[in-house]
Design an enzyme around this catalytic site. Structure first.
Site, PDB file in Angstrom:
ATOM      1  N   HIS A  20      62.919  63.418  -5.682  1.00  0.00           N
ATOM      2  CA  HIS A  20      63.831  64.455  -6.650  1.00  0.00           C
ATOM      3  C   HIS A  20      64.118  63.783  -7.758  1.00  0.00           C
ATOM      4  O   HIS A  20      64.780  64.404  -8.854  1.00  0.00           O
ATOM      5  CB  HIS A  20      65.040  64.667  -5.716  1.00  0.00           C
ATOM      6  CG  HIS A  20      65.817  63.470  -5.602  1.00  0.00           C
ATOM      7  ND1 HIS A  20      65.874  62.607  -4.397  1.00  0.00           N
ATOM      8  CD2 HIS A  20      66.825  63.059  -6.517  1.00  0.00           C
ATOM      9  CE1 HIS A  20      67.004  61.770  -4.801  1.00  0.00           C
ATOM     10  NE2 HIS A  20      67.395  62.088  -5.870  1.00  0.00           N
ATOM     11  N   SER A  45      69.482  56.759  -7.070  1.00  0.00           N
ATOM     12  CA  SER A  45      68.499  57.343  -6.433  1.00  0.00           C
ATOM     13  C   SER A  45      67.086  56.773  -6.854  1.00  0.00           C
ATOM     14  O   SER A  45      66.868  56.465  -8.238  1.00  0.00           O
ATOM     15  CB  SER A  45      68.189  58.995  -6.682  1.00  0.00           C
ATOM     16  OG  SER A  45      69.309  59.532  -6.079  1.00  0.00           O
ATOM     17  N   ASP A  84      60.489  62.541   0.357  1.00  0.00           N
ATOM     18  CA  ASP A  84      61.175  62.323  -1.156  1.00  0.00           C
ATOM     19  C   ASP A  84      60.902  60.967  -1.584  1.00  0.00           C
ATOM     20  O   ASP A  84      61.571  60.189  -2.080  1.00  0.00           O
ATOM     21  CB  ASP A  84      63.053  62.423  -0.691  1.00  0.00           C
ATOM     22  CG  ASP A  84      63.721  62.374  -2.023  1.00  0.00           C
ATOM     23  OD1 ASP A  84      62.962  62.890  -3.152  1.00  0.00           O
ATOM     24  OD2 ASP A  84      64.773  62.136  -2.106  1.00  0.00           O
TER      25      ASP A  84
END
Length: 428
Positions: free
Chosen positions: A164, A271, A194
């Site tokens: 993402h 992230s 992911d």
């Protein structure tokens, strides 16, 4: 009052002191002023001599004892424990060592993508164009920028991050801790897990050391390094709060990952960054938080991330194994409801396991002979009690593997072998 006999030397000293004070008194009378500065110095000398000579008899003078204790406390407080007010080796700890070891391999990933806002089709009609004239809305474009983290897994320039972070990006820029910035290329990304891999045209890069995420235990130290909210080289510390968190725990619709939960602070921008143990080894990839919560972050176990990354590097894509069944955990309430259904030939006797509610026609499960009403009790000799456990075991097996299943069907134990197929782009 006890008399003290003085020797010749002591008599000489006292005579000098007496002469000094007599002289001072005469000067005072002549000038009309008191030379306080000069008077203070000899008095301090006398006082110090007095305190020194009486230091062994402070118990008879409580006030003097308190004053001495206060002076000593002030002196000690200036250097507590005789420790100098400069950094010492005691100020460093395992976190500092981990940061020194890993930070050169942690990167910031900046992305940019162009978003085009199209005009509604109705405004392409000439009638509406004549009606609105110059006020007909026009197509607009804007650039959306993002920031995330990543870490080098190969000295030849392969960087692991979240899908993402780089999804739909037109440009990817990678910044290193030494100030270098280079353009990156997305080798592949997998939205199910992911995970993504970015390649940069640089060699001899520092790399991280990978741990075995299967050895991670709740309570052990957890260190996160990344770029939350664009704040470079941010370090946060906590513990592993839990392991094997299922997809439902973070409201992910189709992620077949058993997440590591941590209370180390993770924010947007973290992230793709590493979650580390106390030895500086990567145990997970920071990926998600629960909105509105504090101290609840999630990381993809490094074993899973590494397996996905290798497929992305070698194949550019990931094939996830697929059975084609719908499952629900078997509970006493579910068992009673199924057994009470009218005109049903299904009779559940198992007390535990995963109930197959539906088998998709033509799926690998259908070809292997699985039926609605079967209760999965073991996969490859491992007991299962949650749908998430079934998904994880199938995911670990891979496409085309022979998966041994032990089922209970109408009170009888059935052994079947299923070969998972590749997960279709869309499923029913």
């Amino acid at each position: 009052m006890k008399k003290i006999r003085l020797n010749n030397k002591q008599n000489y000293i006292w005579l000098k002191i007496d002469a000094f004070f007599r002289k001072s008194t005469i000067l005072d009378q002549l000038s009309g002023t008191k030379p306080a500065t000069y008077l203070l110095l000899p008095l301090i000398g006398v006082g110090m001599a007095f305190l020194s000579s009486c230091s062994t008899d402070l118990s008879r003078n409580p006030q003097a004892s308190r004053e001495t204790d206060t002076a000593q406390a002030i002196q000690e407080s200036a250097t507590p424990n005789n420790r100098p007010l400069v950094p010492t080796p005691e100020d460093t700890n395992f976190v500092v060592a981990v940061v020194d070891k890993v930070e050169p391999a942690v990167v910031q990933i900046n992305t940019a993508r162009t978003v085009r806002r199209e005009v509604p089709e109705i405004f392409n009609d000439p009638f509406y164009q004549r009606f609105f004239g110059q006020q007909v809305p026009q197509a607009q474009e804007r650039v959306v920028r993002g920031v995330g983290s990543g870490f080098v897994i190969n000295s030849n320039g392969q960087i692991l991050t979240n899908a993402h972070v780089v999804n739909n990006a037109d440009t990817v820029t990678v910044s290193f801790s030494d100030g270098r910035t280079v353009q990156g290329k997305v080798l592949g990304q997998d939205t199910v897990s992911d995970i993504a891999v970015v390649q940069v045209p640089t060699n001899n890069l520092p790399t991280v050391e990978l741990a075995k995420s299967g050895q991670v235990q709740p309570g052990q130290w957890a260190i996160a390094i990344g770029n939350p909210l664009g704040l470079e080289k941010t370090v946060t510390v906590g513990v592993v709060s839990a392991t094997d968190r299922s997809i439902s725990d973070i409201s992910s619709s189709d992620s077949r990952v058993a997440y590591i939960q941590t209370d180390a602070a993770i924010n947007p921008g973290n992230s793709g960054g590493p979650l580390l143990n106390a030895r500086g080894q990567v145990i997970g990839v920071n990926t998600a938080i629960i909105r509105g919560a504090q101290g609840i972050g999630f990381a993809i176990p490094i074993d899973t991330a590494q397996r996905i990354a290798q497929q992305l590097i070698t194949q550019g894509k990931v094939e996830h194994p697929y059975l084609g069944i719908q499952m629900i955990p078997l509970t006493p309430e579910v068992k009673q409801r199924i057994n009470n259904l009218p005109n049903s030939n299904i009779r559940l006797q198992a007390e535990r396991g995963i109930l197959i509610a539906r088998v998709l026609r033509g799926s690998p499960a259908d070809r292997a002979g699985l039926l609605a009403g079967d209760v999965i009790q073991e996969i490859n000799n491992q007991p299962v009690t949650t749908a998430n456990a079934v998904q994880q075991l199938i995911e670990q097996s891979g496409v085309g593997a022979n998966v041994q299943m032990q089922l209970q069907r109408n009170g009888k134990t059935v052994q079947l072998t299923v070969q998972p197929g590749p997960r279709p782009a869309t499923t029913e």
